[in-house]
Enzyme design. Structure first.
Site, PDB file in Angstrom:
ATOM      1  N   LYS A   1      44.786  30.363  44.974  1.00 22.89           N
ATOM      2  CA  LYS A   1      44.379  30.455  43.564  1.00 22.89           C
ATOM      3  C   LYS A   1      43.955  29.068  43.121  1.00 22.89           C
ATOM      4  O   LYS A   1      44.459  28.066  43.621  1.00 22.89           O
ATOM      5  CB  LYS A   1      45.566  30.915  42.706  1.00 22.89           C
TER       6      LYS A   1
ATOM      7  N   GLY B   1      43.684  43.081  25.866  1.00 18.10           N
ATOM      8  CA  GLY B   1      42.556  42.312  26.406  1.00 18.10           C
ATOM      9  C   GLY B   1      41.239  43.000  26.091  1.00 18.10           C
ATOM     10  O   GLY B   1      41.208  44.138  25.585  1.00 18.10           O
ATOM     11  N   PHE B   2      40.146  42.298  26.377  1.00 17.15           N
ATOM     12  CA  PHE B   2      38.815  42.907  26.180  1.00 17.15           C
ATOM     13  C   PHE B   2      37.818  42.323  27.178  1.00 17.15           C
ATOM     14  O   PHE B   2      36.612  42.458  27.020  1.00 17.15           O
ATOM     15  CB  PHE B   2      38.322  42.714  24.743  1.00 17.15           C
ATOM     16  N   GLY B   3      38.344  41.662  28.224  1.00 15.28           N
ATOM     17  CA  GLY B   3      37.462  41.025  29.213  1.00 15.28           C
ATOM     18  C   GLY B   3      37.077  41.986  30.317  1.00 15.28           C
ATOM     19  O   GLY B   3      37.150  43.210  30.170  1.00 15.28           O
ATOM     20  N   ASN B   4      36.701  41.413  31.437  1.00 20.64           N
ATOM     21  CA  ASN B   4      36.202  42.190  32.570  1.00 20.64           C
ATOM     22  C   ASN B   4      37.175  43.277  33.035  1.00 20.64           C
ATOM     23  O   ASN B   4      36.786  44.421  33.311  1.00 20.64           O
ATOM     24  CB  ASN B   4      35.890  41.185  33.698  1.00 20.64           C
ATOM     25  N   VAL B   5      38.473  42.927  33.086  1.00 23.41           N
ATOM     26  CA  VAL B   5      39.468  43.865  33.604  1.00 23.41           C
ATOM     27  C   VAL B   5      39.668  45.022  32.620  1.00 23.41           C
ATOM     28  O   VAL B   5      39.676  46.207  33.006  1.00 23.41           O
ATOM     29  CB  VAL B   5      40.793  43.117  33.889  1.00 23.41           C
ATOM     30  N   ALA B   6      39.786  44.697  31.321  1.00 26.50           N
ATOM     31  CA  ALA B   6      39.942  45.734  30.295  1.00 26.50           C
ATOM     32  C   ALA B   6      38.700  46.633  30.268  1.00 26.50           C
ATOM     33  O   ALA B   6      38.800  47.860  30.133  1.00 26.50           O
ATOM     34  CB  ALA B   6      40.158  45.079  28.929  1.00 26.50           C
ATOM     35  N   TRP B   7      37.554  46.034  30.423  1.00 29.66           N
ATOM     36  CA  TRP B   7      36.279  46.775  30.404  1.00 29.66           C
ATOM     37  C   TRP B   7      36.228  47.836  31.521  1.00 29.66           C
ATOM     38  O   TRP B   7      35.940  49.010  31.267  1.00 29.66           O
ATOM     39  CB  TRP B   7      35.137  45.748  30.537  1.00 29.66           C
TER      40      TRP B   7
ATOM     41  N   ASP C   1      38.127  34.779  37.828  1.00 31.31           N
ATOM     42  CA  ASP C   1      39.388  35.184  37.218  1.00 31.31           C
ATOM     43  C   ASP C   1      39.177  34.959  35.720  1.00 31.31           C
ATOM     44  O   ASP C   1      38.024  34.851  35.278  1.00 31.31           O
ATOM     45  CB  ASP C   1      40.562  34.350  37.786  1.00 31.31           C
TER      46      ASP C   1
HETATM   47  N1  GLU Z   1      41.235  36.977  40.320  1.00 32.51           N
HETATM   48  C1  GLU Z   1      41.396  38.264  40.895  1.00 32.51           C
HETATM   49  C2  GLU Z   1      42.856  38.487  41.219  1.00 32.51           C
HETATM   50  O1  GLU Z   1      43.724  38.062  40.483  1.00 32.51           O
HETATM   51  C3  GLU Z   1      40.451  38.478  42.068  1.00 32.51           C
HETATM   52  C4  GLU Z   1      40.553  37.501  43.184  1.00 32.51           C
HETATM   53  C5  GLU Z   1      39.466  37.629  44.247  1.00 32.51           C
HETATM   54  O2  GLU Z   1      38.626  38.512  44.137  1.00 32.51           O
HETATM   55  O3  GLU Z   1      39.512  36.826  45.182  1.00 32.51           O
HETATM   56  O4  GLU Z   1      43.228  39.140  42.158  1.00 32.51           O
END
Ligand code: GLU
Length: 446
Positions: A125, A236-242, A165
């Site tokens: 990360k 949330g309202f970002g990519n994951v929420a979408w 992320d």
């Molecule tokens: N940031 C995303 C996660 O928390 C995706 C990581 C990735 O695709 O390498 O898993």
């Protein structure tokens, strides 16, 4: 004290200033106790001491020039946590909360998550304590380029493959990939989440949310129910929420909330295509607020400085930041009769909240399993890059679905094997751990 408790205590005294990391280590190691008891080789080979220590921490200065010609400095990091089962893999986060401790927690979680995907990816990360809010396009590009001017020496398609992320979307991945390509003079699959015309996988933007809903549907199936007609609260309202809102709506659920740092939106009519598309506009505005949603759609109401967990729903899906749902929030959801909580953010729930759900027999899916569809599809992007092909959307989606079902079933089975039926927290940790730990033993003391 047990072996696991000894290691937790050692981490807490060694890194007292890293509360999120200590929280993540405690949660995982405590649930591993039955495996450690059953398989003494893990203690013999000091697996726990080794697995809580990142293989490498890279920390660097990120100097950049803002639009007023003022020189600014941020701190950049890459934590290469564990490479036992594949190259380091994990996102880059740009957010003021980023520091060594928060990235260590995320890298640690990523190691188990990536193992669960069934694909050969280690855990990593990275990120910076940089706030994208209000930054111009030029500032974003210069920041990304400066970040990559150091990171490029530490990553590569067979070494460490970053992705997006929080605060890092397709645009930022593009700037970082471009700078890497310029510095190395190489066009490789060093990043995932790339643009779809230049190596990115179809379905990658949707994958975390789609995968979470596939996981949720399987949880419901296990109790003889289905997602159709259910009300869902999302934060949330970002990519994951979408992505989550899109797939849940498509499968017949009603998503009634969204949230941002300014408060939450309650829309009893649920989402539709227009509302879901508007989430992207809100995100692209770079203002980090959801209030304008209620100005645009008359069925929606905005509640300033509140969290969506006070709304009566069947299912809750936190999709924002770590520790966003606390014990009081959990109690409010339980009092309102919530049936399932599927955590989509990484460590979105405080440990006391998780315990409250488990005590109340509310089924709880932990983030490292529920949100693994994002990184799993990154793994599929790596495969496509390696064979220099791109698969149609249906093929990627079918693979994603298959992977999410096997993550669910492996976690379910691992919990059952240790007499912890229905405990997805323990099941996910156990299933993710065994594969990494066995690989570490096989590869010797490295
Ligand atoms: N940031 C995303 C996660 O928390 C995706 C990581 C990735 O695709 O390498 O898993």
């Amino acid at each position: 004290m047990s072996y696991a408790q000894d290691v937790i205590a050692a981490v807490a005294s060694r890194d007292p200033h890293q509360p999120e990391f200590i929280q993540a280590v405690t949660e995982v190691l405590e649930t591993l106790e039955p495996v450690i008891d059953a398989k003494p080789q893990y203690q013999k080979y000091s697996i726990l001491e080794r697995i809580v220590e990142p293989e490498r921490i890279i920390s660097f200065r990120v100097p950049w020039v803002d639009d007023n010609n003022v020189i600014r400095v941020n701190r950049g990091y890459r934590i290469q946590f564990n490479s036992a089962i594949g190259p380091y893999k994990g996102g880059i986060r740009f957010h003021p909360s980023v520091n060594e401790g928060s990235l260590k927690f995320l890298g640690f979680e990523q190691t188990f998550k990536n193992s669960l995907t069934t694909l050969p990816m280690g855990g990593g990360k990275g990120g910076a304590d940089f706030d994208p809010r209000g930054k111009s396009e030029g500032e974003m590009m210069r920041f990304c380029q400066s970040f990559m001017n150091e990171l490029f020496r530490h990553i590569g398609p067979d070494t460490d493959v970053p992705a997006g992320d929080i605060g890092v979307g397709a645009r930022e991945v593009g700037y970082m990939f471009g700078q890497y390509k310029r510095l190395r003079n190489e066009f490789t699959g060093v990043f995932t989440g790339k643009g779809q015309g230049w190596g990115g996988s179809l379905i990658r933007p949707e994958a975390t949310g789609f995968g979470a809903v596939y996981f949720l549907s399987r949880m419901l199936e296990k109790i003889g129910d289905s997602i159709e007609g259910k009300t869902i609260a999302i934060s949330g309202f970002g990519n994951v929420a979408w992505g989550t809102a899109m797939k849940a709506t498509e499968l017949g659920a009603k998503v009634v909330t969204l949230s941002g740092p300014d408060g939450y939106i309650y829309d009893p009519e649920g989402m539709n295509d227009e509302k879901i598309a508007y989430m992207l506009d809100l995100r692209a505005s770079n203002n980090d607020v959801v209030a304008p949603f209620a100005e645009k759609f008359t069925s929606a109401k905005f509640f300033a400085d509140k969290k969506p967990w006070e709304v009566k729903v069947d299912i809750a899906m936190p999709c924002a930041l770590q520790n966003e749902l606390n014990e009081d929030d959990a109690k409010a959801l339980i009092a309102n009769g919530v049936k399932i909580v599927a955590e989509v953010s990484n460590m979105g729930c405080r440990p006391e909240a998780i315990n409250a759900f488990l005590d109340a027999k509310v089924l709880f899916g932990p983030g490292k399993a529920v949100n693994a569809g994002g990184v799993a599809t990154s793994g599929l992007e790596m495969t496509q890059n390696s064979i220099r092909l791109s698969w149609p959307a249906e093929e990627v989606d079918a693979n994603l679905k298959r992977i999410m079902l096997s993550i669910h079933d492996n976690a379910w089975q691992a919990a059952k094997n240790f007499g912890l039926d229905g405990n997805y927290v323990a099941g996910s940790n156990i299933a993710g751990f065994i594969k990494v730990a066995d690989a570490m033993i096989a590869q010797g003391v490295v």
